[in-house]
Enzyme design. Sequence first.
Site, PDB file in Angstrom:
ATOM      1  CE  LYS A 298      -3.401  -2.120   2.988  1.00  0.00           C
ATOM      2  NZ  LYS A 298      -3.604  -2.215   4.419  1.00  0.00           N
TER       3      LYS A 298
ATOM      4  CG  HIS B 147       4.221  31.869  32.113  1.00  0.00           C
ATOM      5  ND1 HIS B 147       4.942  30.880  32.736  1.00  0.00           N
ATOM      6  CD2 HIS B 147       3.291  32.297  33.019  1.00  0.00           C
ATOM      7  CE1 HIS B 147       4.484  30.714  33.961  1.00  0.00           C
ATOM      8  NE2 HIS B 147       3.487  31.556  34.161  1.00  0.00           N
TER       9      HIS B 147
ATOM     10  N   GLY C 150      14.628  -6.169  23.769  1.00  0.00           N
ATOM     11  CA  GLY C 150      15.076  -4.941  23.135  1.00  0.00           C
ATOM     12  C   GLY C 150      14.459  -3.744  23.836  1.00  0.00           C
TER      13      GLY C 150
ATOM     14  N   GLY D  84       2.215   4.492   1.222  1.00  0.00           N
ATOM     15  CA  GLY D  84       2.284   4.935   2.625  1.00  0.00           C
ATOM     16  C   GLY D  84       3.243   4.065   3.424  1.00  0.00           C
TER      17      GLY D  84
HETATM   18  P1  NAI Z   1      16.876  -0.595  17.711  1.00  0.00           P
HETATM   19  O1  NAI Z   1      17.883  -1.027  16.737  1.00  0.00           O
HETATM   20  O2  NAI Z   1      16.698   0.847  17.989  1.00  0.00           O
HETATM   21  O3  NAI Z   1      17.146  -1.310  19.123  1.00  0.00           O
HETATM   22  C1  NAI Z   1      17.219  -2.700  19.323  1.00  0.00           C
HETATM   23  C2  NAI Z   1      17.584  -2.964  20.762  1.00  0.00           C
HETATM   24  O4  NAI Z   1      17.590  -4.376  21.000  1.00  0.00           O
HETATM   25  C3  NAI Z   1      18.961  -2.433  21.121  1.00  0.00           C
HETATM   26  O5  NAI Z   1      18.882  -1.633  22.271  1.00  0.00           O
HETATM   27  C4  NAI Z   1      19.764  -3.725  21.352  1.00  0.00           C
HETATM   28  O6  NAI Z   1      20.787  -3.569  22.303  1.00  0.00           O
HETATM   29  C5  NAI Z   1      18.695  -4.711  21.803  1.00  0.00           C
HETATM   30  N1  NAI Z   1      19.043  -6.122  21.582  1.00  0.00           N
HETATM   31  C6  NAI Z   1      19.546  -6.674  20.441  1.00  0.00           C
HETATM   32  N2  NAI Z   1      19.756  -7.996  20.612  1.00  0.00           N
HETATM   33  C7  NAI Z   1      19.367  -8.313  21.871  1.00  0.00           C
HETATM   34  C8  NAI Z   1      19.339  -9.532  22.637  1.00  0.00           C
HETATM   35  N3  NAI Z   1      19.765 -10.688  22.132  1.00  0.00           N
HETATM   36  N4  NAI Z   1      18.867  -9.494  23.911  1.00  0.00           N
HETATM   37  C9  NAI Z   1      18.448  -8.310  24.430  1.00  0.00           C
HETATM   38  N5  NAI Z   1      18.465  -7.139  23.750  1.00  0.00           N
HETATM   39  C10 NAI Z   1      18.912  -7.131  22.490  1.00  0.00           C
HETATM   40  O7  NAI Z   1      15.516  -1.291  17.228  1.00  0.00           O
HETATM   41  P2  NAI Z   1      13.972  -1.111  17.488  1.00  0.00           P
HETATM   42  O8  NAI Z   1      13.655  -0.520  18.813  1.00  0.00           O
HETATM   43  O9  NAI Z   1      13.431  -2.454  17.156  1.00  0.00           O
HETATM   44  O10 NAI Z   1      13.548  -0.059  16.382  1.00  0.00           O
HETATM   45  C11 NAI Z   1      13.839  -0.271  15.004  1.00  0.00           C
HETATM   46  C12 NAI Z   1      13.949   1.028  14.273  1.00  0.00           C
HETATM   47  O11 NAI Z   1      12.687   1.635  14.113  1.00  0.00           O
HETATM   48  C13 NAI Z   1      14.845   2.018  14.984  1.00  0.00           C
HETATM   49  O12 NAI Z   1      15.767   2.554  14.095  1.00  0.00           O
HETATM   50  C14 NAI Z   1      13.895   3.063  15.466  1.00  0.00           C
HETATM   51  O13 NAI Z   1      14.506   4.332  15.492  1.00  0.00           O
HETATM   52  C15 NAI Z   1      12.753   2.984  14.472  1.00  0.00           C
HETATM   53  N6  NAI Z   1      11.531   3.406  15.142  1.00  0.00           N
HETATM   54  C16 NAI Z   1      11.339   4.735  15.406  1.00  0.00           C
HETATM   55  C17 NAI Z   1      10.243   5.153  16.121  1.00  0.00           C
HETATM   56  C18 NAI Z   1      10.106   6.588  16.473  1.00  0.00           C
HETATM   57  O14 NAI Z   1      10.778   7.417  15.867  1.00  0.00           O
HETATM   58  N7  NAI Z   1       9.281   6.945  17.446  1.00  0.00           N
HETATM   59  C19 NAI Z   1       9.231   4.212  16.582  1.00  0.00           C
HETATM   60  C20 NAI Z   1       9.551   2.855  16.296  1.00  0.00           C
HETATM   61  C21 NAI Z   1      10.654   2.495  15.579  1.00  0.00           C
END
Ligand code: NAI
Length: 457
Positions: A39, A434, A176, A41
Amino acid sequence: MADGTQYDVVILGAGSGGYACALRCAQLGLKVAMVEKDKVGGTCLHYGCIPTKALLHAAAVADEVNHGAAVGVNATLDAIDMPAVNKYKDSVVAGLYKGLQGLVGHAAIDVVEGEGKLVAADTVEVAGQRLTGKFVVLATGSYPRSLPGLEIGGRVMTSLEALSLDHVPASAIVIGGSVIGVEFASVWKSFGTDVTIIEALPHLVPLEDDILSKGLERAFRKRKIDFKLNARFEAVTQDENGVDVTLEGGDTLQAEILLVAVGRGPSSQGFGFEEAGITMDRGWVPTDERLRTSVSNVFAIGDLVPGLQLAHRGFAHGIFVAEEIAGQSPMPVIDSGIPRVTYCEPEIASVGLTEKQAVEKYGEVDTYEYNLAGNGKSKILGTAGVVKYVREKDGPVVGVHMMGTRMGEQVGEASLIVNWDAYPEDVAQFIHPHPTQNESLGEAALALAGKPLHSHN
Ligand code: NAI
């Protein structure tokens, strides 16, 4: 095989990067085709940013009900009706999808449905036709990654499945503790789930400045969201009752479901990139600063390109490439200037360098931490939090790091401050209204400029 039309630009993928590129190409008078197998988006609209933020809003409403008595509004939370929550979430997505289809439909963009494959450096094959472009833009995005030996299915899920749960789980383990992990942990806790996060590194949100990692840990402890740091997942089994998770070292944990949030990998397999001569790096498509791949007429944008995986980076990449192709010499998109928001409760938001990164780059830095306890609007909302500025010694602000309910909305000004190389003295002279949470950015600047108002130097 039917020969398709000759285009200026053929874009593979219609997510945030792809559709932004297509819209800008059309505005600039370039003849453009955009190929999409699902899709328009992409992940952001259908499986990522928008639906998760709708869940987080529902979670915030539940929090308000639960905390109503603190402001004299006595209320009790009856139930979280997940089918109704999902209906609300889906209606938000559907409304935006309709709008986006309208935008794309009114622009001079040929949208071609189906899975495209790069069969030559200037040709995409899709649904029995060949689309040839003077330029090709790869915008195929990313997918939720798992760990070796960790199979997704049943009670073990990624964010994709977790988004459409039809009930609130009694308990959840999240592997994670970065962005996706803390956002889902936050939603579930607000809905009444017992949550435990397993993070391999020493801190939650480990890429953020320490003040945010430690602040979020404090806030989550208060919310009774459990987390185990320096803890690595080893194995999981599941049966009809739940999941059994083993950590390295032998500890075990049980819960109803397991969310795997260990990062997103590049969606690039089987699309013919390597065969077309494009240099790849473990599935990613590296580019130069102008987003060109190793093949000069092929660009790559968004999550496919190593770096921050954020929808607004994708938009910026898409616009950049369209303007580059049109010969406008746009300014490159630099990751360090891209604002980041994590929408857990409390929210965290940041832009620019962490203190550690700034010290590495500049040697000497000044920092100021403004506690939201002194901010009227934050006090009214009942949120704890902080605004931290990092400046090059006697120089401009190079990083802003914030935490607190709703503080994500403040990252726009923080981004202008960092990206316009503003000095705290510049920011201090502008009047912040404020009582707003925005005022906290002004207060921190006043303090750093040596003339604090509602804080100490
Ligand atoms: P991430 O790559 O940011 O973090 C993955 C985490 O998993 C790390 O802290 C790592 O140390 C941990 N990890 C890896 N292997 C592990 C293990 N075997 N046991 C325990 N911990 C382990 O990935 P995430 O949070 O899945 O996000 C993916 C992407 O999506 C990111 O780049 C994020 O910035 C993006 N995203 C952004 C959002 C936002 O801007 N609000 C919202 C959701 C995702």
